[in-house]
Motif scaffolding. Sequence first.
Motif, PDB file in Angstrom:
ATOM      1  N   ARG A   1       0.847  -1.192   0.000  1.00 62.49           N
ATOM      2  CA  ARG A   1       0.000   0.000   0.000  1.00 62.49           C
ATOM      3  C   ARG A   1       0.882   1.242   0.000  1.00 62.49           C
ATOM      4  O   ARG A   1       0.914   2.027   0.953  1.00 62.49           O
ATOM      5  N   THR A   2       1.639   1.389  -1.096  1.00 62.65           N
ATOM      6  CA  THR A   2       2.567   2.494  -1.266  1.00 62.65           C
ATOM      7  C   THR A   2       2.132   3.355  -2.442  1.00 62.65           C
ATOM      8  O   THR A   2       1.303   2.943  -3.267  1.00 62.65           O
ATOM      9  N   ALA A   3       2.741   4.532  -2.555  1.00 60.32           N
ATOM     10  CA  ALA A   3       2.417   5.420  -3.670  1.00 60.32           C
ATOM     11  C   ALA A   3       2.753   4.765  -5.004  1.00 60.32           C
ATOM     12  O   ALA A   3       2.057   4.969  -6.004  1.00 60.32           O
ATOM     13  N   GLU A   4       3.810   3.956  -5.030  1.00 63.29           N
ATOM     14  CA  GLU A   4       4.229   3.294  -6.270  1.00 63.29           C
ATOM     15  C   GLU A   4       3.102   2.453  -6.870  1.00 63.29           C
ATOM     16  O   GLU A   4       2.933   2.400  -8.092  1.00 63.29           O
ATOM     17  N   HIS A   5       2.334   1.789  -6.017  1.00 64.02           N
ATOM     18  CA  HIS A   5       1.238   0.949  -6.499  1.00 64.02           C
ATOM     19  C   HIS A   5      -0.112   1.666  -6.441  1.00 64.02           C
ATOM     20  O   HIS A   5      -1.012   1.361  -7.239  1.00 64.02           O
ATOM     21  N   ALA A   6      -0.273   2.580  -5.500  1.00 62.27           N
ATOM     22  CA  ALA A   6      -1.567   3.235  -5.318  1.00 62.27           C
ATOM     23  C   ALA A   6      -1.872   4.235  -6.419  1.00 62.27           C
ATOM     24  O   ALA A   6      -3.032   4.357  -6.844  1.00 62.27           O
ATOM     25  N   VAL A   7      -0.867   4.964  -6.902  1.00 69.50           N
ATOM     26  CA  VAL A   7      -1.118   5.968  -7.935  1.00 69.50           C
ATOM     27  C   VAL A   7      -1.615   5.331  -9.234  1.00 69.50           C
ATOM     28  O   VAL A   7      -2.631   5.766  -9.795  1.00 69.50           O
ATOM     29  N   PRO A   8      -0.943   4.283  -9.763  1.00 74.89           N
ATOM     30  CA  PRO A   8      -1.493   3.654 -10.979  1.00 74.89           C
ATOM     31  C   PRO A   8      -2.900   3.085 -10.775  1.00 74.89           C
ATOM     32  O   PRO A   8      -3.732   3.154 -11.685  1.00 74.89           O
ATOM     33  N   ALA A   9      -3.162   2.524  -9.586  1.00 77.33           N
ATOM     34  CA  ALA A   9      -4.493   1.990  -9.314  1.00 77.33           C
ATOM     35  C   ALA A   9      -5.531   3.105  -9.307  1.00 77.33           C
ATOM     36  O   ALA A   9      -6.621   2.965  -9.893  1.00 77.33           O
ATOM     37  N   MET A  10      -5.217   4.221  -8.653  1.00 77.79           N
ATOM     38  CA  MET A  10      -6.154   5.347  -8.611  1.00 77.79           C
ATOM     39  C   MET A  10      -6.373   5.935  -9.987  1.00 77.79           C
ATOM     40  O   MET A  10      -7.515   6.251 -10.385  1.00 77.79           O
ATOM     41  N   GLU A  11      -5.308   6.077 -10.764  1.00 76.67           N
ATOM     42  CA  GLU A  11      -5.455   6.623 -12.115  1.00 76.67           C
ATOM     43  C   GLU A  11      -6.324   5.709 -12.986  1.00 76.67           C
ATOM     44  O   GLU A  11      -7.129   6.198 -13.797  1.00 76.67           O
ATOM     45  N   ALA A  12      -6.185   4.393 -12.807  1.00 75.14           N
ATOM     46  CA  ALA A  12      -7.018   3.455 -13.566  1.00 75.14           C
ATOM     47  C   ALA A  12      -8.484   3.584 -13.170  1.00 75.14           C
ATOM     48  O   ALA A  12      -9.383   3.534 -14.028  1.00 75.14           O
TER      49      ALA A  12
ATOM     50  N   PHE B   1     -12.349  15.464  -0.145  1.00 77.97           N
ATOM     51  CA  PHE B   1     -12.231  14.012  -0.095  1.00 77.97           C
ATOM     52  C   PHE B   1     -11.727  13.614   1.287  1.00 77.97           C
ATOM     53  O   PHE B   1     -10.628  13.997   1.689  1.00 77.97           O
ATOM     54  N   VAL B   2     -12.527  12.839   2.019  1.00 71.53           N
ATOM     55  CA  VAL B   2     -12.117  12.296   3.318  1.00 71.53           C
ATOM     56  C   VAL B   2     -11.701  10.838   3.109  1.00 71.53           C
ATOM     57  O   VAL B   2     -12.433  10.076   2.475  1.00 71.53           O
ATOM     58  N   ALA B   3     -10.558  10.454   3.620  1.00 69.74           N
ATOM     59  CA  ALA B   3     -10.084   9.086   3.450  1.00 69.74           C
ATOM     60  C   ALA B   3     -10.949   8.118   4.253  1.00 69.74           C
ATOM     61  O   ALA B   3     -11.354   8.409   5.383  1.00 69.74           O
ATOM     62  N   GLY B   4     -11.226   6.949   3.680  1.00 65.36           N
ATOM     63  CA  GLY B   4     -11.919   5.871   4.378  1.00 65.36           C
ATOM     64  C   GLY B   4     -10.994   4.687   4.525  1.00 65.36           C
ATOM     65  O   GLY B   4      -9.793   4.776   4.233  1.00 65.36           O
ATOM     66  N   ASN B   5     -11.518   3.573   4.943  1.00 60.41           N
ATOM     67  CA  ASN B   5     -10.655   2.409   5.132  1.00 60.41           C
ATOM     68  C   ASN B   5     -10.299   1.718   3.821  1.00 60.41           C
ATOM     69  O   ASN B   5      -9.254   1.076   3.733  1.00 60.41           O
ATOM     70  N   HIS B   6     -11.137   1.876   2.770  1.00 58.52           N
ATOM     71  CA  HIS B   6     -10.808   1.265   1.486  1.00 58.52           C
ATOM     72  C   HIS B   6     -10.088   2.224   0.552  1.00 58.52           C
ATOM     73  O   HIS B   6      -9.600   1.802  -0.501  1.00 58.52           O
TER      74      HIS B   6
ATOM     75  N   LEU C   1      -1.813   9.692   1.047  1.00 62.09           N
ATOM     76  CA  LEU C   1      -0.526   9.826   0.353  1.00 62.09           C
ATOM     77  C   LEU C   1      -0.554  11.051  -0.562  1.00 62.09           C
ATOM     78  O   LEU C   1      -1.475  11.204  -1.373  1.00 62.09           O
ATOM     79  N   PRO C   2       0.440  11.937  -0.477  1.00 65.24           N
ATOM     80  CA  PRO C   2       0.455  13.146  -1.326  1.00 65.24           C
ATOM     81  C   PRO C   2       0.377  12.833  -2.816  1.00 65.24           C
ATOM     82  O   PRO C   2      -0.268  13.559  -3.573  1.00 65.24           O
ATOM     83  N   GLU C   3       1.032  11.756  -3.254  1.00 66.31           N
ATOM     84  CA  GLU C   3       1.037  11.425  -4.678  1.00 66.31           C
ATOM     85  C   GLU C   3      -0.354  11.030  -5.162  1.00 66.31           C
ATOM     86  O   GLU C   3      -0.755  11.358  -6.292  1.00 66.31           O
ATOM     87  N   VAL C   4      -1.113  10.333  -4.323  1.00 67.38           N
ATOM     88  CA  VAL C   4      -2.471   9.934  -4.693  1.00 67.38           C
ATOM     89  C   VAL C   4      -3.382  11.160  -4.692  1.00 67.38           C
ATOM     90  O   VAL C   4      -4.229  11.325  -5.589  1.00 67.38           O
ATOM     91  N   ARG C   5      -3.221  12.017  -3.718  1.00 65.73           N
ATOM     92  CA  ARG C   5      -4.008  13.255  -3.690  1.00 65.73           C
ATOM     93  C   ARG C   5      -3.778  14.081  -4.951  1.00 65.73           C
ATOM     94  O   ARG C   5      -4.715  14.629  -5.542  1.00 65.73           O
ATOM     95  N   GLU C   6      -2.521  14.154  -5.359  1.00 68.34           N
ATOM     96  CA  GLU C   6      -2.193  14.923  -6.555  1.00 68.34           C
ATOM     97  C   GLU C   6      -2.865  14.339  -7.791  1.00 68.34           C
ATOM     98  O   GLU C   6      -3.377  15.078  -8.647  1.00 68.34           O
ATOM     99  N   ALA C   7      -2.900  13.000  -7.882  1.00 71.38           N
ATOM    100  CA  ALA C   7      -3.539  12.354  -9.033  1.00 71.38           C
ATOM    101  C   ALA C   7      -5.039  12.655  -9.074  1.00 71.38           C
ATOM    102  O   ALA C   7      -5.599  12.945 -10.141  1.00 71.38           O
ATOM    103  N   VAL C   8      -5.698  12.583  -7.930  1.00 69.29           N
ATOM    104  CA  VAL C   8      -7.135  12.864  -7.874  1.00 69.29           C
ATOM    105  C   VAL C   8      -7.403  14.339  -8.171  1.00 69.29           C
ATOM    106  O   VAL C   8      -8.301  14.679  -8.960  1.00 69.29           O
ATOM    107  N   GLN C   9      -6.636  15.207  -7.549  1.00 70.53           N
ATOM    108  CA  GLN C   9      -6.820  16.640  -7.773  1.00 70.53           C
ATOM    109  C   GLN C   9      -6.617  16.996  -9.241  1.00 70.53           C
ATOM    110  O   GLN C   9      -7.396  17.764  -9.826  1.00 70.53           O
TER     111      GLN C   9
END
Length: 511
Positions: free
Chosen positions: A88-99, A123-128, A134-142
């Motif tokens: 559960r790192t930015a390396e794997h979370a960012v591509p998943a979020m972008e998909a 956006f409030v973080a939940g358990n899923h 993660l800043p990198e995931v926030r940046e992708a969503v924003q």
Amino acid sequence: MAISDIHLCELEPTDGLWMRYRQAPYSPDGEIAAMLDALRGEVRKGTGGSAGHGAQRDELTLVLNGDIFDLDAPRVIGNESVVHDLPRTAEHAVPAMEAILRDHPVFVEAVGRIVADGHTVVFVAGNHDIQLTLPEVREAVQRSVVDAAMRELAARDGAPPGSSNEEELRATLGARVAFRAWFHRTHDGVIVEHGNQYDSYCSYRHPMAPFGRNPGEIQPTMGSLVSRLLVSRMGYFNPHVDSSFMLSGFGYLSHWTRYYLFSGRSLVLAFGVGALRTMIELVRRRDPSCRALRRAGLVAAARETGAPFPAVVKHARLFARPAEDCLGRVARELWLDRLGLALVGILAALACLCWMPEGFTAAALLAPTLLAAYECAVPKPTLDAVWKGVNQAARSVAKAHGAKAVIFGHTHNPEGSWEAGVFFGNTGSWSAAFEDIACTKPVFEARPLVWLRSDDEAGPEAPLLGGLVMWKDERFQPWRADARPSVPRKAEMAKRPRPALRPQATAALRG
């Protein structure tokens, strides 16, 4: 306005019954987009119809209150859904979020229109979707939401992007997309939080920085592990509807015969291996509490939300202990304790058969006797008791902050009540919940949202207005008690027209 628990994930590329609830035709995107566009219209009406330049207008804050995205769901790789437990790192979370964002453009464009209108989205973080910390995931969503807002503004003005002030405009739009790792606090005294911190199966020690021993890697909860290692492997169940799992012995046999017998997939193996791996991973990755990290997290929460530090400290004391501190309870939820007792009884019977044949009958009764005694001596906590604890925590959160309203999600059960001038609400769920595997019978007759209004000119003591509202027949309506799906007991399951809704991480464990 707040909604939660949409569970957007990568779309299932096949068109069979396997994971049908993840297929594009059954996604709630269109319903959400229609609701958000209607919301924009209602907000414009609040100005008395004055849409001209300089006219006073209502300001909207749309809070997407956790589990909007589901990063525990399978990834789609090579046009195939692949079950995983990737770090559960930015390396794997960012591509998943972008998909996920690519697979749900209707949702993204609808949120972009909210931002283009000059409103704020939180956006409030939940358990899923804890990866939203993660800043990198926030940046992708924003970036995705701002791109959608830019396209909307270009369509309105008839001018393509690329003007001289585009960078400044993007910065302005970006400032309207905010993120909260733990909770959101409004200037008029509303606390909005997903609610998983009061559920041992899904709570984190340090929600502001939910990392384990490896720097930058989010610590897995029992709920996350169950979703990835167990629930995701059973695609003929709908994880958003607990009646999908709450079957009788004959019901499970019938389900297996109908869907698994000739499928090449094993239901028993999926559950057994998933349960065992969940326990092993919880033990292996267990990370004790750290006082320094706890204090740093409280300081960060006060800074991110603007809440007074003493209130944040009181708030954090309400957290449930993570499941990794209660391994006996985990074993009970995963049926590993009863499996262990059954094995003890079987081994005892085999030992008697080999060395004391005359005692075999008594030994054969050992396993069922142990199981019966254990069930009586160690009662299993009900899931309803967990949800009651979450709801009770909302009252304590209100006291800690002196809040006018506290809004949770997580339980998938919509709630709304005023108590001594304070509103307590739950935003329910907008997930792809269907009564049947073929996804022909939607569970929801109406979709819930919490809509509260305040008047800035009335002063800080002015009461809030509004409450729990439902979206039905493409319009907003007052919430009715009969609009909420019932929460049936097992014995009543076949008689009730609507199944219960509960978070997928624990729904699979009830049976």
